[in-house]
Design an enzyme around this catalytic site. Structure first.
Site, PDB file in Angstrom:
ATOM      1  N   GLY A 177       0.751  -0.843   0.144  1.00 59.83           N
ATOM      2  CA  GLY A 177       0.020  -0.152  -0.471  1.00 59.83           C
ATOM      3  C   GLY A 177       0.905   1.402   0.136  1.00 59.83           C
ATOM      4  N   ASN A 184       1.280   3.473  -2.818  1.00 55.48           N
ATOM      5  CA  ASN A 184       0.129   4.706  -3.525  1.00 55.48           C
ATOM      6  C   ASN A 184      -0.736   4.269  -2.879  1.00 55.48           C
ATOM      7  OD1 ASN A 184       2.220   4.730  -6.408  1.00 55.48           O
ATOM      8  ND2 ASN A 184       1.260   2.626  -6.441  1.00 55.48           N
ATOM      9  N   LEU A 219      -3.578  -6.637  -7.768  1.00 54.58           N
ATOM     10  CA  LEU A 219      -3.063  -7.716  -9.021  1.00 54.58           C
ATOM     11  C   LEU A 219      -4.570  -8.708  -9.162  1.00 54.58           C
ATOM     12  CD1 LEU A 219       0.669  -8.580  -7.418  1.00 54.58           C
ATOM     13  CD2 LEU A 219      -0.606  -6.670  -9.193  1.00 54.58           C
ATOM     14  N   ILE A 230      -9.472  -6.795 -13.237  1.00 55.22           N
ATOM     15  CA  ILE A 230     -11.014  -5.834 -12.812  1.00 55.22           C
ATOM     16  C   ILE A 230     -11.845  -6.891 -13.548  1.00 55.22           C
ATOM     17  CG2 ILE A 230     -12.416  -4.167 -12.984  1.00 55.22           C
ATOM     18  CD1 ILE A 230      -9.962  -3.946 -10.585  1.00 55.22           C
ATOM     19  N   ASN A 274      -5.460   3.205 -13.438  1.00 56.46           N
ATOM     20  CA  ASN A 274      -4.636   2.268 -13.258  1.00 56.46           C
ATOM     21  C   ASN A 274      -3.325   3.119 -12.440  1.00 56.46           C
ATOM     22  OD1 ASN A 274      -3.542  -0.468 -11.824  1.00 56.46           O
ATOM     23  ND2 ASN A 274      -2.823  -0.499 -14.219  1.00 56.46           N
ATOM     24  N   HIS A 332       0.518   2.424 -13.485  1.00 59.15           N
ATOM     25  CA  HIS A 332       1.399   0.292 -14.268  1.00 59.15           C
ATOM     26  C   HIS A 332       2.771   1.245 -14.221  1.00 59.15           C
ATOM     27  CE1 HIS A 332       2.158  -3.126 -16.405  1.00 59.15           C
ATOM     28  NE2 HIS A 332       3.090  -1.981 -16.773  1.00 59.15           N
ATOM     29  N   ASP A 370      -4.014  -2.945 -19.285  1.00 57.65           N
ATOM     30  CA  ASP A 370      -3.494  -1.684 -19.561  1.00 57.65           C
ATOM     31  C   ASP A 370      -3.488  -0.832 -20.924  1.00 57.65           C
ATOM     32  OD1 ASP A 370      -1.781  -2.679 -17.161  1.00 57.65           O
ATOM     33  OD2 ASP A 370      -0.829  -3.941 -18.052  1.00 57.65           O
TER      34      ASP A 370
END
Length: 198
Positions: A11, A13, A90, A93, A107, A109, A150
């Site tokens: 966590g 981020n 990870l 979705i 998101n 990346h 992505d």
């Protein structure tokens, strides 16, 4: 703007977002819930320490991936956030969730998309790929989430230098510190200020 943050691990981020809200670099934003697919994720502790509701919804607790997906979508429907932030989440979705929250899921990346992204590129594997290829510049990307992996529209990118002698772990840390923790809060703030619509 009410946001939900989805996380799988430590966590860091999430912490960058919490710090951004606290120091007002992210304005008009509140984290209403943190959800992890991993009951042991330190991110859940970070949330609780900051008075943020947190829960685990793990695929392991369901008989099928479909049931897990349904539970995740139900939770998002219940909270009904303005924005869903994948901060090291990870888990793929579910398409139903993307359809339910169009242009409301972002998101982070850990590469400069379109390099080292897509199926199989997550966590340290991204940095291993960059080092194996011998690139001199890597970085991070914040993008909207669509049905692909992505592949959604890019919001922000920041480049990070690859240095001689880097290991995947060292490079991962530099990308987090120099790029991820900078552009993820910045993107959330831009959305909260109405500077990004689509």
């Amino acid at each position: 703007m009410n946001i939900v943050v989805l996380v799988s691990g430590g966590g860091t981020n999430l912490q960058a977002i919490i710090d951004g809200i606290n120091n007002k670099t992210i304005e008009n934003t509140k984290i209403v819930e943190v959800v992890s697919n991993n009951a042991n994720a330190y991110a859940l502790t970070r949330a609780k320490d900051n008075g943020i509701p947190a829960k685990c919804i793990s695929p392991k607790d369901f008989d099928s991936r479909d049931e897990f997906n349904e539970a995740l979508v139900e939770e998002m429907d219940k909270v009904n956030p303005d924005l869903i932030v994948l901060a090291g989440f990870l888990v793929n979705i579910p398409a139903k969730m993307v359809a339910r929250f169009p242009k409301k899921i972002i998101n982070i990346h850990p590469s400069l998309i379109p390099s080292f992204c897509g199926k199989g590129y997550y966590g340290l594997k991204v940095h291993e790929g960059a080092l194996k290829r011998g690139v001199k510049i890597t970085g991070a990307t914040v993008h909207f989430v669509d049905e692909g992996t992505d592949t959604g529209p890019i919001l922000l990118q920041k480049a990070v230098e690859v240095k001689d002698g880097d290991t995947p772990e060292v490079l991962q840390r530099r990308v987090m510190e120099e790029a991820e923790w900078v552009i993820l809060p910045a993107a959330i703030n831009m959305i909260s200020q109405g500077l990004i619509n689509d």
